[in-house]
Scaffold this active site. Structure first.
Site, PDB file in Angstrom:
ATOM      1  N   LYS A 175     -18.655  19.442  77.376  1.00  0.00           N
ATOM      2  CA  LYS A 175     -17.334  20.000  77.127  1.00  0.00           C
ATOM      3  C   LYS A 175     -17.429  20.939  75.924  1.00  0.00           C
ATOM      4  O   LYS A 175     -18.111  20.626  74.936  1.00  0.00           O
ATOM      5  CB  LYS A 175     -16.356  18.864  76.845  1.00  0.00           C
ATOM      6  CG  LYS A 175     -14.909  19.281  76.643  1.00  0.00           C
ATOM      7  CD  LYS A 175     -14.052  18.026  76.436  1.00  0.00           C
ATOM      8  CE  LYS A 175     -12.582  18.356  76.240  1.00  0.00           C
ATOM      9  NZ  LYS A 175     -11.764  17.129  76.072  1.00  0.00           N
ATOM     10  N   SER A 189      -8.039  16.608  79.098  1.00  0.00           N
ATOM     11  CA  SER A 189      -8.466  17.947  78.759  1.00  0.00           C
ATOM     12  C   SER A 189      -9.912  18.251  79.146  1.00  0.00           C
ATOM     13  O   SER A 189     -10.343  19.404  79.073  1.00  0.00           O
ATOM     14  CB  SER A 189      -8.300  18.178  77.256  1.00  0.00           C
ATOM     15  OG  SER A 189      -9.163  17.310  76.525  1.00  0.00           O
ATOM     16  N   SER A 195      -7.902  12.052  78.223  1.00  0.00           N
ATOM     17  CA  SER A 195      -8.620  13.300  78.495  1.00  0.00           C
ATOM     18  C   SER A 195      -9.963  13.135  79.190  1.00  0.00           C
ATOM     19  O   SER A 195     -10.562  14.109  79.624  1.00  0.00           O
ATOM     20  CB  SER A 195      -8.826  14.089  77.190  1.00  0.00           C
ATOM     21  OG  SER A 195      -7.596  14.644  76.784  1.00  0.00           O
TER      22      SER A 195
END
Length: 559
Positions: free
Chosen positions: A170, A250, A274
């Site tokens: 990420k 996210s 997330s």
């Protein structure tokens, strides 16, 4: 005369080199397109968060991302890719490692396979998920080096199973050689050293393949905006239904990239939901560990109280392996716990018998979700002791203030300790807000209401500490009332439905594919346990996954 000849040769060589360089620059792998038709098609989407204003990034040139490795990837023919397909696609780490051990597969071809898939789908505007936003330009060379070591017997020593496995990260996780942007244009030049967990991955031999998109600032920028959107990377899309289903956030790129088989696995981060949300939405396995199990040093923060990275994989076995590969005590992280966490790496070898499981099922979910109810009934039929219960009502007042005040302080600390002031001009939330306003159409098309809320929050430190203490007790009460009374191993939830309670309680949660709705949208079963029960959750999860294998690769990303 000789000098003249020598000069002529130098000029000719220089001309040839310039010509070759020009040819390289002429390679156009991707062409921006007019996404207005797609945007218009989503204007009436029943989910307001999917009524997009744009899809492709206005600042990221995919050619800059993909051109450096094009020459390497182009060497892998379609025929060779097809031969590799059954050995790698949807296979777990141990199967892949065995192919390498038996000489059927090399680390180089493993990397090229995943790169081939990324180029095949991400450079086609009809199939792109807007997921991969950076690639490690040295990854093929690094894989070749592992092959050389293999041939020489250097790698014959005991290895962690993650050794040689390509991993995506990420893009809020600091990684040497690639920018760490958190999806924000304000950080698009952010060059950093490796975060602690990346150091651990590299120490254990993992190959960092690249970085993936996320909801900007880990979905703590705009209010009610699309998940999976960042000004830097554009709009991430779901492989099970591009522009039909949300990606979750996210860690949107981490979930979509694993679902599309762009890497062996990916790393996400969670503050509240997330990891659980994008794992569920993309039919992959995601684990949000207990706070302190994994280091947060070198990760763009929201909250030092609640943040944690975690593994996102296609199966429970790989999840245990990736989690284990990131473990380690970090003296720079005040929450880091000095422990070896026995049983995590071997958890998949010892699935918990159903007859020994005691799981709590939430009555409201039994009454409102047929897939959850049927799954609970299946577990009961398999021999699991199921206790149906109604959690007590507890207050979550003040939750937003934890995020506001923590981020106001923690981001300032991250920027001071990690960024180069010559490359990154922001030093605070206020700076980011001002930066964004200067070009709002490009930098904040959905606004920045949450960042503005950070600036206006007047919660004092004393009030914040009281909020944190109360919420941690309330979160624990939400689960412990039934867990302690009935001696439960875990509470069963859906997707990220109870992620907020698990977040403030600082409890771990493991989500595993549970099936698909009639629309085709993925849905997952989430196991929430007591602190530091990761190994136990993985053992329970392995039994569930073995008995009820629900994950099916998206039909559009099978080839």
């Amino acid at each position: 005369m000789k000098k003249h000849l020598l000069l002529l040769v130098v000029i000719m060589l220089s001309a040839c080199k310039n010509e070759q360089d020009a040819k390289k620059e002429e390679v156009i792998l991707w062409t921006p397109y007019n996404d207005s038709i797609e945007v218009a098609a989503n204007a009436d989407h029943e989910n307001g968060r999917m009524q997009y204003k744009l899809i492709q990034s206005k600042v990221l040139d995919k050619n800059e991302v993909f051109t450096p490795l094009y020459e390497e990837v182009s060497k892998l023919t379609e025929a060779a890719y097809k031969e590799l397909l059954p050995m790698i696609l949807e296979q777990d780490i141990l199967v892949i490692r065995n192919h390498i051990k038996e000489g059927r597969l090399t680390y180089e071809n493993l990397v090229l396979f995943y790169l081939y898939r990324i180029y095949k789908y991400e450079l086609n505007n009809a199939t792109t998920l807007n997921t991969v936003i950076a690639l490690n330009k040295d990854v093929v060379a690094q894989a070749r080096e592992l092959d050389k070591q293999n041939e020489m017997g250097v790698t014959a020593q005991i290895q962690h199973p993650i050794f040689g496995m390509p991993i995506l990260l990420k893009d809020n996780i600091n990684t040497l050689g690639m920018k760490t942007t958190a999806g924000s244009i304000a950080l698009m030049d952010n060059e950093v050293d490796d975060s602690f967990i990346v150091q651990q991955l590299k120490h254990n031999g993992a190959l960092i393949l690249g970085k993936v998109n996320l909801s900007e600032w880990a979905y703590f920028l705009c209010s009610g905006c699309p998940v999976g959107y960042s000004a830097y990377g554009g709009q991430t899309l779901n492989p099970y239904g591009r522009r039909i289903f949300e990606t979750g956030g996210s860690s949107s790129g981490s979930g979509t990239s694993v679902a599309a088989n762009y890497a062996v696995a990916a790393v996400g981060t969670e503050t509240s939901g997330s990891i659980l949300s994008p794992s569920s939405q993309n039919s992959v396995v995601g684990l949000k560990p207990t706070i302190g199990v994994l280091s947060r040093s070198g990760i763009v923060p929201i909250s030092s109280t609640l943040d944690t990275p975690g593994p996102m994989t296609k199966n429970v076995k790989d999840n245990a392996i990736l989690l284990s590969a990131m473990l380690g005590y970090d003296e720079l992280d005040s929450a880091s716990v000095e422990d070896v966490y026995p049983g995590i790496l071997s958890s998949y070898l010892h699935p918990t018998p159903f007859s020994e499981m005691r799981l709590g099922a939430i009555k409201e979910l039994m009454e409102t979700d047929s897939i959850y109810k049927n799954t609970v009934e299946d577990l009961k039929e398999a021999g699991t002791t199921i206790i149906e219960f109604t959690p007590p009502e507890v207050s979550m007042d003040g939750f937003l203030s934890i995020l506001n005040i923590d981020m106001r302080n923690d981001l300032k600390k991250y920027l001071k300790e990690n960024t180069d002031p010559e490359l990154v001009k922001i030093t605070s939330i206020k700076d980011v807000v001002t930066f964004n306003i200067a070009d709002s159409l490009v930098r904040i098309p959905y606004g920045q209401a949450l960042f503005e809320g950070i600036l206006s929050d007047t919660t004092t430190i004393a009030q914040l500490e009281e909020i944190k203490s109360n919420l941690e007790k309330n979160g624990q009460t939400f689960f412990d009332t039934a867990m302690d009374k009935y001696k439960l191993d875990a509470v069963l939830s859906i997707n990220n439905y109870h992620a907020g309670y698990a977040a403030v309680a600082k409890y771990p949660a493991l989500t595993i594919p549970m099936g698909y709705k009639t629309s085709g949208e993925p849905i997952s079963l989430t196991f929430i346990g007591k602190p530091y029960s990761e190994a136990n959750l993985l053992r329970i999860g392995k039994s569930y996954e073995d008995k009820f294998p629900k994950r099916v690769i998206s039909a559009d990303y099978q080839n």
